[in-house]
Design an enzyme around this catalytic site. Structure first.
Site, short mmCIF file in Angstrom:
data_model
loop_
_atom_site.label_atom_id
_atom_site.label_comp_id
_atom_site.label_asym_id
_atom_site.label_seq_id
_atom_site.Cartn_x
_atom_site.Cartn_y
_atom_site.Cartn_z
N CYS A 119 -13.75 48.20 -3.52
CA CYS A 119 -14.64 47.05 -3.30
C CYS A 119 -16.05 47.61 -3.36
CB CYS A 119 -14.38 46.42 -1.93
SG CYS A 119 -15.68 45.24 -1.46
N THR A 120 -16.90 46.97 -4.15
CA THR A 120 -18.23 47.55 -4.39
C THR A 120 -19.15 47.49 -3.17
OG1 THR A 120 -18.91 45.42 -5.34
CG2 THR A 120 -18.18 47.14 -6.88
N HIS A 121 -18.77 46.71 -2.17
CA HIS A 121 -19.58 46.71 -0.94
C HIS A 121 -19.43 48.03 -0.15
CE1 HIS A 121 -20.16 42.40 -1.53
NE2 HIS A 121 -20.94 42.35 -0.45
N GLU A 146 -22.20 42.56 4.13
CA GLU A 146 -23.11 41.55 3.57
C GLU A 146 -24.08 41.04 4.64
OE1 GLU A 146 -22.94 40.76 0.26
OE2 GLU A 146 -24.65 39.43 0.47
N TYR A 157 -15.76 36.71 -1.22
CA TYR A 157 -14.79 36.21 -2.21
C TYR A 157 -13.39 36.75 -1.87
CZ TYR A 157 -18.19 34.47 -5.72
OH TYR A 157 -19.15 33.77 -6.41
N GLY A 158 -13.36 37.90 -1.25
CA GLY A 158 -12.09 38.58 -0.99
C GLY A 158 -11.19 37.88 -0.01
N CYS A 176 -17.62 43.78 -9.19
CA CYS A 176 -16.84 43.25 -8.08
C CYS A 176 -15.37 43.38 -8.45
CB CYS A 176 -17.20 41.78 -7.86
SG CYS A 176 -16.17 40.95 -6.64
N ASN A 177 -14.62 44.10 -7.63
CA ASN A 177 -13.19 44.25 -7.89
C ASN A 177 -12.45 42.93 -7.72
OD1 ASN A 177 -12.33 47.40 -7.98
ND2 ASN A 177 -14.16 47.12 -6.76
N THR A 178 -12.85 42.18 -6.71
CA THR A 178 -12.15 40.92 -6.40
C THR A 178 -12.23 39.97 -7.60
OG1 THR A 178 -12.77 41.25 -4.10
CG2 THR A 178 -12.02 39.06 -4.72
N1 DGL Z 1 -17.77 43.39 -3.67
C1 DGL Z 1 -16.57 42.72 -3.91
C2 DGL Z 1 -15.48 43.60 -4.47
O1 DGL Z 1 -15.76 44.59 -5.12
C3 DGL Z 1 -16.02 41.70 -2.98
C4 DGL Z 1 -16.59 41.39 -1.67
C5 DGL Z 1 -16.14 40.04 -1.16
O2 DGL Z 1 -16.84 39.08 -1.49
O3 DGL Z 1 -15.12 39.94 -0.50
O4 DGL Z 1 -14.33 43.34 -4.31
#
Ligand code: DGL
Length: 257
Positions: free
Chosen positions: A178-180, A147, A42-43, A73-75
């Protein structure tokens, strides 16, 4: 008392870093997790797309009768319009209420390009910690690599490239916005040996649980946990099982996909 599950959303496996905190700290709560892995990252998408996809995930979670939604998710948290967090149930964004190690002077905010574009983290943290120099580091490709289960050296090289480009190699503290990223601490550790990194998962979970507690809606009995992803679960399922035991992990299709 409310034994219904808590909904957790992310663009993929990153949200599991928030789900694991909920699981460890609040063992009576159940959860329904949805990671939109098919449309990850999503980012690197537009604000309009992020908002639209997030609405679809929210509808799915509400159809599972969740009592609250944690946006893990921060995004998503910082790109959705204010209306996104309006009820029917409390919708909680990623927390910015972090604590810093004493003596922090120069801190790096590591996040997706779409999160950095909002400057949400920097604006808030500069106000709370004006003595700290905050450096924004958009980490292109890093969430996608995590991912896809790319190896540590590959991810580390991407982090190194971003840190160099945005002059963050001399930081004394890092912030995983970012939670990843907390899924690969060693990839960050290679670039920043010995540097502490902050993970906002705990304050995020605590923000949500404080709301439920205030409303008298904590669970008294654990039900089942459910994990859904929109792409194949070959990489996600073993990780889910390692963190949460033998729970169901399913691939589903969202309406707008
Ligand atoms: N895990 C997501 C976050 O905290 C975003 C990862 C992504 O889809 O770019 O921002």
């Amino acid at each position: 008392m409310d034994n219904r599950p808590i909904g957790i959303m992310d663009s993929g496996i990153g949200g599991l870093t928030v789900a694991r905190v909920l699981h460890e700290k609040y063992p009576k709560e159940s959860m329904v997790f949805l990671g939109d892995s098919l449309r990850n990252p999503y980012g690197e998408r537009s604000r309009e797309e992020i908002g639209r996809f997030a609405e679809e995930i929210k509808s799915f979670l509400l159809s599972k009768d969740v009592k609250m939604i944690l946006i893990a998710c921060n995004t998503i948290s910082f790109n959705v319009p204010p209306s996104f967090t309006e009820r029917p149930v409390p919708v909680v964004k990623m927390s910015l209420h972090i604590t810093l190690p004493e003596g922090t002077k120069k801190a790096g905010i590591f996040a997706t390009p779409a999160s950095i574009k909002t400057h949400a983290h920097k604006k808030t943290l500069e106000k709370r910690f004006p003595e700290v120099e905050w450096i924004e580091v958009p980490c292109e490709g890093v969430a996608a690599a995590i991912e896809q289960g790319k190896d540590e050296n590959f991810i580390s090289a991407l982090v190194q490239k971003a840190a160099k480009e945005y002059h963050a190699l001399g930081i004394d503290t890092g912030y995983w916005a970012c939670t990843h990223y907390p899924l690969v601490p060693d990839a960050f550790g290679k670039v920043f040996p010995g540097i502490p990194f902050i993970d906002p998962a705990l304050p995020t979970v605590e923000t949500g649980m404080a709301i439920l507690e205030k409303e008298g809606r904590l669970a008294e009995e654990k039900g089942k946990d459910e994990f859904y992803f929109t792409a194949g679960v070959d990489h996600a399922a073993p990780l889910v099982h390692r963190l949460f035991g033998s729970v169901p992990v399913e691939k589903i299709k969202l309406v707008g996909e």
